[in-house]
Structures are given as structure tokens and as C-alpha cells.
Design a protein around this motif. Structure first.
Motif, PDB file in Angstrom:
ATOM      1  N   ILE A  50       0.803  -1.392   0.122  1.00 11.17           N
ATOM      2  CA  ILE A  50      -0.118   0.093  -0.055  1.00 11.17           C
ATOM      3  C   ILE A  50       0.455   1.155   0.041  1.00 11.17           C
ATOM      4  O   ILE A  50       0.549   2.155  -0.727  1.00 11.17           O
ATOM      5  N   ALA A  51       1.874   1.357   0.791  1.00 13.33           N
ATOM      6  CA  ALA A  51       2.951   2.402   0.670  1.00 13.33           C
ATOM      7  C   ALA A  51       3.603   2.692  -0.557  1.00 13.33           C
ATOM      8  O   ALA A  51       3.486   3.736  -0.966  1.00 13.33           O
ATOM      9  N   LEU A  52       3.946   1.544  -1.239  1.00 14.73           N
ATOM     10  CA  LEU A  52       4.452   1.561  -2.472  1.00 14.73           C
ATOM     11  C   LEU A  52       3.634   1.943  -3.625  1.00 14.73           C
ATOM     12  O   LEU A  52       3.913   3.040  -4.251  1.00 14.73           O
ATOM     13  N   ILE A  53       2.515   1.656  -3.606  1.00 14.72           N
ATOM     14  CA  ILE A  53       1.428   2.043  -4.496  1.00 14.72           C
ATOM     15  C   ILE A  53       1.058   3.539  -4.413  1.00 14.72           C
ATOM     16  O   ILE A  53       1.056   4.458  -5.082  1.00 14.72           O
ATOM     17  N   SER A  54       0.894   3.790  -3.069  1.00 16.44           N
ATOM     18  CA  SER A  54       0.872   5.315  -2.771  1.00 16.44           C
ATOM     19  C   SER A  54       1.888   6.325  -3.217  1.00 16.44           C
ATOM     20  O   SER A  54       1.764   7.179  -3.670  1.00 16.44           O
ATOM     21  N   GLY A  55       2.914   5.713  -2.991  1.00 14.57           N
ATOM     22  CA  GLY A  55       4.234   6.586  -3.471  1.00 14.57           C
ATOM     23  C   GLY A  55       4.446   6.901  -5.031  1.00 14.57           C
ATOM     24  O   GLY A  55       4.681   7.701  -5.559  1.00 14.57           O
ATOM     25  N   ILE A  56       4.018   5.569  -5.491  1.00 13.01           N
ATOM     26  CA  ILE A  56       3.814   5.575  -7.096  1.00 13.01           C
ATOM     27  C   ILE A  56       2.708   6.617  -7.625  1.00 13.01           C
ATOM     28  O   ILE A  56       2.902   7.398  -8.490  1.00 13.01           O
TER      29      ILE A  56
END
Length: 141
Positions: free
Chosen positions: A9-15
Motif C-alpha cells: 500500500i505504501a509503495l502504490i501510494s508513493g507511485i
């Protein structure tokens, strides 16, 4: 699994945040470029307009003093330059002045003073409006 989903979730939010930042940066740079282009065009166009108007008034004054073929030619040349940068209202007022000069050339009689003065005032007013109330040009990049 809980740690993996949190990381995902953190990675997708960052992208997603990075994509939106890139889109925003692109839109802002495009808007800045458009604004700079409009300001450059406006500055150069208004300078050209002012110069053409000044040259016309100078030529009209010379014609009113000398009333010969050379001063008529310079007046027509200055009027042509004005018509390249003027508004429709100014071009209309300018054509009436040119008609008066042409009548003088063909008949030799000066334009009637009250009417001639009104034409001069109308031209002066429209030129003043052109210089003070100019709309920014529509430019698409």
C-alpha cells in the motif's frame, strides 16, 4: 502478510503520488511557458503599435504643414503601418482620415474643419483605447 500488505500500500501510494507530481509539474511548466510567451508577444506588439501610431501622428502633422505629394506618401505609408497593428475601430477612423487626404489631393480643397476635427478626435480616442485596453492574444502552444 500484514507487513507485506502495508508495504504494498505504501509503495502504490508513493507511485501514485509521484505520477500526480509529474503531471502537476508538466502542467505548471506548460502554463508558465504560455504566460511567458503571451507576455513577450504583448510587450513586442504594444511597442510596435505605439511606434506605428507615433509615426502616423508625425506624418499627419507634416502633411498638415506642407501638403505636398511627399508628405501625402509618407502619410499613406504610416497609415498602412498602423493598419497592420490597429483594432477595427482604429482602422475605420483611419480610413476616414485617409479619405479626407485623398479628397484634398484630387480637389485641392481642405476638409471642413468641424468634421475634420471630429475625425481626428475619433482617431485619437480609438488609438488611445488600443494602447490602454489591449486584450492578451490567444496563443496555443
Amino acid at each position: 502478510m500484514d507487513n507485506f500488505s502495508t508495504t504494498l500500500i505504501a509503495l502504490i501510494s508513493g507511485i501514485i503520488g509521484a505520477v500526480f507530481a509529474l503531471i502537476g509539474n508538466h502542467l505548471m511548466s506548460k502554463r508558465t511557458a504560455e504566460t511567458q510567451m503571451k507576455m513577450t508577444v504583448l510587450t513586442n506588439f504594444m511597442s510596435a503599435r505605439l511606434t506605428a501610431y507615433q509615426e502616423f501622428w508625425s506624418a499627419l502633422q507634416t502633411w498638415s504643414e506642407q501638403q505636398d505629394s511627399a508628405s501625402c506618401s509618407s502619410l499613406y505609408c504610416a497609415a498602412a503601418m498602423v493598419s497592420l497593428v490597429a483594432s477595427d475601430e482604429t482602422i475605420s477612423a483611419l480610413s476616414k482620415i485617409q479619405d479626407g487626404v485623398r479628397r484634398f489631393e484630387t480637389t485641392g480643397s481642405m476638409p471642413v474643419q468641424p468634421e475634420w476635427g471630429e475625425l481626428i478626435v475619433a482617431l485619437d480616442f480609438s488609438m488611445h483605447s488600443d494602447l490602454t485596453a489591449y486584450q492578451a492574444p490567444q496563443i496555443s502552444l
